[in-house]
Design an enzyme around this catalytic site. Structure first.
Site, mmCIF file in Angstrom:
data_model
loop_
_atom_site.group_PDB
_atom_site.id
_atom_site.type_symbol
_atom_site.label_atom_id
_atom_site.label_comp_id
_atom_site.label_asym_id
_atom_site.label_seq_id
_atom_site.Cartn_x
_atom_site.Cartn_y
_atom_site.Cartn_z
ATOM 1 N N ILE A 77 0.852 -1.186 0.000
ATOM 2 C CA ILE A 77 0.000 0.000 0.000
ATOM 3 C C ILE A 77 0.894 1.244 0.000
ATOM 4 C CG2 ILE A 77 -1.980 1.158 1.041
ATOM 5 C CD1 ILE A 77 -2.495 -1.447 2.654
ATOM 6 N N PRO A 78 1.560 1.513 -1.129
ATOM 7 C CA PRO A 78 2.375 2.731 -1.189
ATOM 8 C C PRO A 78 1.472 3.951 -1.020
ATOM 9 C CG PRO A 78 2.214 1.686 -3.355
ATOM 10 C CD PRO A 78 1.576 0.763 -2.377
ATOM 11 N N HIS A 79 1.890 4.860 -0.143
ATOM 12 C CA HIS A 79 1.043 6.013 0.151
ATOM 13 C C HIS A 79 1.870 7.218 0.567
ATOM 14 C CE1 HIS A 79 1.651 3.909 3.986
ATOM 15 N NE2 HIS A 79 1.601 5.102 4.538
ATOM 16 N N ALA A 80 1.261 8.398 0.389
ATOM 17 C CA ALA A 80 1.927 9.646 0.793
ATOM 18 C C ALA A 80 0.885 10.749 0.894
ATOM 19 C CB ALA A 80 2.993 10.038 -0.223
#
Length: 153
Positions: free
Chosen positions: A63-66
């Site tokens: 779950i790549p997130h920013a």
């Protein structure tokens, strides 16, 4: 807040082409750029987050997130990489299912709720198993997302 309100078929990649972690993150970000976000700045924020620790949560999921400043609302993309990709996941298993999340930096609560919703979908339903069982189109994946998310109610 449901994921089906944030994701449409247009933001689903049924088979990622990239061969590296960075390649697939770029591919997903290029898709999210259609929502009018600054893809370069957002990808940079995603990569900075990855440098702190992999968002490969285990069990073939990442779950790549920013959080970024130049968007109005949460943006989510879903993608599949059938043969898996090295993502430095917590369990060391290659990632096959990815959810990319970019949120306005002033909406921390919504960011966290969206991460929690993704986690519940993956842990409490058959979404992952159904998606990875066979090769599917974006519309098939979206239909399964709708079906499985309704089970969370």
């Amino acid at each position: 807040m449901e994921l089906t309100q944030l994701v449409s078929e247009k933001f689903i990649i049924s088979e990622l082409r990239g061969e590296t972690k960075e390649d697939v993150l770029k591919e997903m970000m290029n898709l999210l750029a259609q929502k009018g976000i600054d893809a370069e700045a957002s990808l940079s924020a995603i990569m900075e987050r990855e440098a702190l620790g992999s968002t490969g949560v285990g069990e073939q999921v990442a779950i790549p997130h920013a959080k970024v400043s130049d968007i109005e609302d949460v943006a989510v993309a879903v993608a599949v990489k059938r043969e898996g990709i090295e993502f430095s996941a917590a369990d060391g298993i290659p990632v096959k299912l990815l959810f990319m999340l970019v949120s306005p930096d002033k909406q921390m609560n919504r960011h966290l709720k969206t991460l929690a919703r993704i986690s519940k979908l993956v842990k409490l339903t058959d979404f992952k198993e159904r998606i990875l069982a066979e090769s599917l189109s974006a519309s098939d994946i979206y239909a399964i997302l709708q079906q499985e998310e309704s089970r969370l109610e």
